[in-house]
Design a protein around this motif. Structure first.
Motif, PDB file in Angstrom:
ATOM      1  N   GLU A  74      18.613  26.769  -6.208  1.00  0.00           N
ATOM      2  CA  GLU A  74      19.493  27.873  -5.798  1.00  0.00           C
ATOM      3  C   GLU A  74      20.594  28.109  -6.819  1.00  0.00           C
ATOM      4  O   GLU A  74      20.958  29.258  -7.108  1.00  0.00           O
ATOM      5  CB  GLU A  74      20.072  27.586  -4.419  1.00  0.00           C
ATOM      6  N   ALA A  82      18.917  29.816  -9.735  1.00  0.00           N
ATOM      7  CA  ALA A  82      18.557  31.191  -9.379  1.00  0.00           C
ATOM      8  C   ALA A  82      19.795  32.086  -9.357  1.00  0.00           C
ATOM      9  O   ALA A  82      19.764  33.233  -9.833  1.00  0.00           O
ATOM     10  CB  ALA A  82      17.860  31.209  -8.019  1.00  0.00           C
ATOM     11  N   GLU A  83      20.908  31.568  -8.818  1.00  0.00           N
ATOM     12  CA  GLU A  83      22.142  32.346  -8.773  1.00  0.00           C
ATOM     13  C   GLU A  83      22.663  32.618 -10.182  1.00  0.00           C
ATOM     14  O   GLU A  83      23.138  33.717 -10.484  1.00  0.00           O
ATOM     15  CB  GLU A  83      23.207  31.620  -7.960  1.00  0.00           C
ATOM     16  N   ALA A 115      20.637  35.352 -11.635  1.00  0.00           N
ATOM     17  CA  ALA A 115      20.988  36.626 -10.989  1.00  0.00           C
ATOM     18  C   ALA A 115      22.303  37.184 -11.547  1.00  0.00           C
ATOM     19  O   ALA A 115      22.426  38.392 -11.795  1.00  0.00           O
ATOM     20  CB  ALA A 115      21.079  36.445  -9.484  1.00  0.00           C
ATOM     21  N   LEU A 116      23.279  36.303 -11.761  1.00  0.00           N
ATOM     22  CA  LEU A 116      24.551  36.749 -12.336  1.00  0.00           C
ATOM     23  C   LEU A 116      24.366  37.258 -13.761  1.00  0.00           C
ATOM     24  O   LEU A 116      24.965  38.268 -14.157  1.00  0.00           O
ATOM     25  CB  LEU A 116      25.566  35.603 -12.310  1.00  0.00           C
ATOM     26  N   ALA A 132      21.683  38.571 -14.931  1.00  0.00           N
ATOM     27  CA  ALA A 132      20.992  39.863 -14.839  1.00  0.00           C
ATOM     28  C   ALA A 132      21.981  40.990 -14.575  1.00  0.00           C
ATOM     29  O   ALA A 132      21.846  42.098 -15.124  1.00  0.00           O
ATOM     30  CB  ALA A 132      19.933  39.804 -13.740  1.00  0.00           C
ATOM     31  N   ARG A 133      22.993  40.717 -13.761  1.00  0.00           N
ATOM     32  CA  ARG A 133      23.985  41.756 -13.455  1.00  0.00           C
ATOM     33  C   ARG A 133      24.901  42.038 -14.651  1.00  0.00           C
ATOM     34  O   ARG A 133      25.550  43.090 -14.699  1.00  0.00           O
ATOM     35  CB  ARG A 133      24.809  41.343 -12.229  1.00  0.00           C
TER      36      ARG A 133
END
Length: 331
Positions: free
Chosen positions: A15, A18-19, A22-23, A25-26
């Protein structure tokens, strides 16, 4: 550590990583587009460099770039100063990978690479670092924390750097319209490349190799035909070879569970009507999807002529997965 604690640790690590991805990617912005253009406009190779875990990430990125049509090599920064700079052609871009952005071995390369007119792209965990200041393009690979409890082992940071490398490779792949046909050229020896390169018609079984049955054939006749051909299925067809259904070994077993004596049954009583079918021109990849991407997998597909709908034969899952070059293609 108990079982529950092990499971909780595993979930927590995944997790966190993955987080972190994701950050990252933003944070993708115009700088990423500049990185893509840097690679796309250069028709030569990319050079990727890094030390330690970053070097291992770099080697994986090189592999992804190569497999998606972009020539790339890995250069160890220490070996670079001992003769390996000979891999460079003028204006070959270099990708620097570093979590700290202050790796001494990488910093020493920069003035040398400027002499080679090498555009510099950094995948860096610190965008305010000395390395970042020297790059032409910087991709932000920073993370809030690593996944280990001491915040030391490169885990989340390695995952983010690798994800950014993959993102770059795929964006370049799309920009160059690198499709399945080109992918097959770069993977001729693997199952994936084979599935893209060859079609159902290359490996299917036809004519006398197939067990054929008419709807009125007895169960005994069907079993004898299937035993003689040993492909695990019989195609039930009309007089003009229109497919009526298919009988597999599983259909025979199911018939036996319903009826103790199946000798009085006909092929039409046992067969699966309206089975999933394919065509000779379909790629092995798409045929495999037909078999596997469903709630209940199937292992045999009847093959129909796309012009007149006649049944030409069958293809099995085994035919797709068998090792080596397809027999028909070797003829």
């Amino acid at each position: 550590m108990g079982v529950l604690e092990c499971e909780a640790t595993a979930r927590e690590v995944m997790e966190i990583e993955a987080e972190a991805i994701a950050l990252a990617a933003r944070r993708i912005d115009e700088e990423f587009s500049r990185a893509v253009q840097m690679v796309v406009k250069h028709r030569g190779k990319l050079v990727v460099t890094g030390v330690g875990k970053s070097g291992l990430v770099g080697r994986k990125i090189v592999s992804t770039l190569r497999s998606t049509g972009t020539p790339a090599v890995f250069l160890h920064p220490v070996e670079a100063a001992h003769g390996d700079l000979g891999i460079y052609a003028p204006e070959d871009p270099t990708i620097f990978i570093s979590k700290s952005g202050s790796t001494a071995e990488l910093s020493r390369l920069i003035p040398i690479l400027r002499e080679f007119s090498s555009p510099l792209l950094g995948i860096l965990g610190n965008t305010s670092s000395p390395l970042a200041a020297e790059m032409d393009v910087v991709l932000d690979a920073s993370v809030r924390a690593e996944a280990d409890p001491n915040d030391l082992a490169p885990t989340a940071s390695s995952a983010v750097a690798m994800a950014l490398g993959d993102a770059l490779a795929i964006a370049v792949m799309r920009a160059r319209n690198f499709g399945p046909e080109e992918f097959a050229v770069f993977h001729p020896g693997g199952q994936l490349g084979r599935n893209l390169k060859f079609t159902v018609g290359d490996v299917m079984h036809t004519d006398e190799a197939v067990a054929w049955a008419s709807p009125s054939d007895s169960a005994k006749q069907v079993i004898i035909a299937m035993s003689q051909k040993a492909l695990g299925a019989a195609c039930v067809v009309s007089a003009d070879r229109r497919l009526e259904g298919i009988i597999t070994d599983g259909d025979l077993r199911r018939a036996l569970t319903r009826k103790d004596d199946i000798r009085e049954l006909r092929a039409s009583d046992i067969m699966t009507p309206n089975p999933v079918v394919t065509r000779p021109d379909v790629s092995l990849r798409d045929a495999l999807r037909l078999m596997e991407d469903r709630p209940s997998q199937i292992s045999v597909l009847p093959v129909l002529d796309p012009k007149d709908g006649r049944c030409l034969g069958i293809i099995r899952l085994h035919d797709i997965y068998q090792a080596g070059r397809p027999p028909r293609a070797a003829l």
